[in-house]
Design an enzyme around this catalytic site. Structure first.
Site, short mmCIF file in Angstrom:
data_model
loop_
_atom_site.label_atom_id
_atom_site.label_comp_id
_atom_site.label_asym_id
_atom_site.label_seq_id
_atom_site.Cartn_x
_atom_site.Cartn_y
_atom_site.Cartn_z
N ASP A 84 0.81 -1.21 0.00
CA ASP A 84 0.00 0.00 0.00
C ASP A 84 0.85 1.26 0.00
O ASP A 84 1.97 1.27 0.51
CB ASP A 84 -0.92 0.03 1.22
CG ASP A 84 -1.95 -1.08 1.20
OD1 ASP A 84 -2.38 -1.47 0.12
OD2 ASP A 84 -2.31 -1.55 2.30
N ARG A 85 0.28 2.33 -0.52
CA ARG A 85 0.97 3.62 -0.60
C ARG A 85 1.44 4.09 0.77
O ARG A 85 2.52 4.66 0.91
CB ARG A 85 0.02 4.64 -1.22
CG ARG A 85 0.63 5.98 -1.46
CD ARG A 85 -0.34 6.88 -2.22
NE ARG A 85 0.20 8.20 -2.35
CZ ARG A 85 -0.45 9.30 -2.07
NH1 ARG A 85 -1.70 9.26 -1.66
NH2 ARG A 85 0.13 10.47 -2.20
#
Length: 193
Positions: free
Chosen positions: A45-46
């Site tokens: 995930d970012r």
């Protein structure tokens, strides 16, 4: 000759090479990796940091990313709160999430690891303690570690994937990567320390 890249993905970077259609430009893998023909084996995930594997071998990519192979993924997780043994026991037994029960996790409370500073830094609250866990899972649901810790009352503040199988990001600075090539390098991996 197959290639495998071990990339230490910084916070805020997308696990893809382009970001088409976003209203504002976001950082992608192309800001750090100029190797042609490699693709992420799985995602991170970012708002998570750490090890992202990229390769040019479809079979290896599937072996790494496909949940059927149950390749262990170990995370260093900073959580809000003071985890007690019953909280850890719930994670070790598996946690019920909206998409079903998770597989049992390996989890231990650890001292704060020596990591690079995160930018932006984690928000600290004077009245609420935070702690660190080493957590290993063998599946890869969307935002699984964050959802598991939240389900036991320990929201995740910082999430760093440290290793996947035998590959580790030990010695790789944020935004940097190492390249392995050839069948022996891919088979042996890199020792997770």
């Amino acid at each position: 000759m197959s290639r495998l890249l071990l990339f230490n993905k910084p916070f805020g970077v997308l696990s893809q090479f382009t970001d088409r259609g976003a209203p504002t430009a976001r950082s992608t893998l192309s800001d750090f990796i100029d190797v042609k023909g490699v693709y992420p084996a799985g995602r991170l995930d970012r708002d998570s940091e750490g090890l992202l594997l990229l390769c040019d071998d479809g079979r290896l990519q599937a072996r790494i990313a496909d949940p059927r192979f149950k390749m262990p993924k170990t995370y260093l997780v900073q959580v809000e709160g003071d985890p007690q043994e019953p909280d850890l026991a719930r994670l070790r037994q598996g946690v019920r999430l909206k998409d079903g029960m998770t597989l049992p996790a390996e989890v231990d409370r650890i001292d704060a690891p020596e990591l690079w500073p995160r930018d932006p830094p984690i928000r600290r609250r004077a009245t609420i303690p935070d702690s660190w866990l080493r957590l290993t899972i063998r599946e890869g649901r969307n935002r699984q570690v964050r959802r598991m810790t939240a389900a036991v009352g320990l929201p995740t503040l910082r999430l760093v994937r440290w290793s996947i199988g035998d590959w580790s990001l030990a010695g790789i600075a944020p935004g940097e990567f190492e390249v392995f090539s050839g069948p022996s390098a891919l088979a042996n991996g890199r020792t997770a320390s």
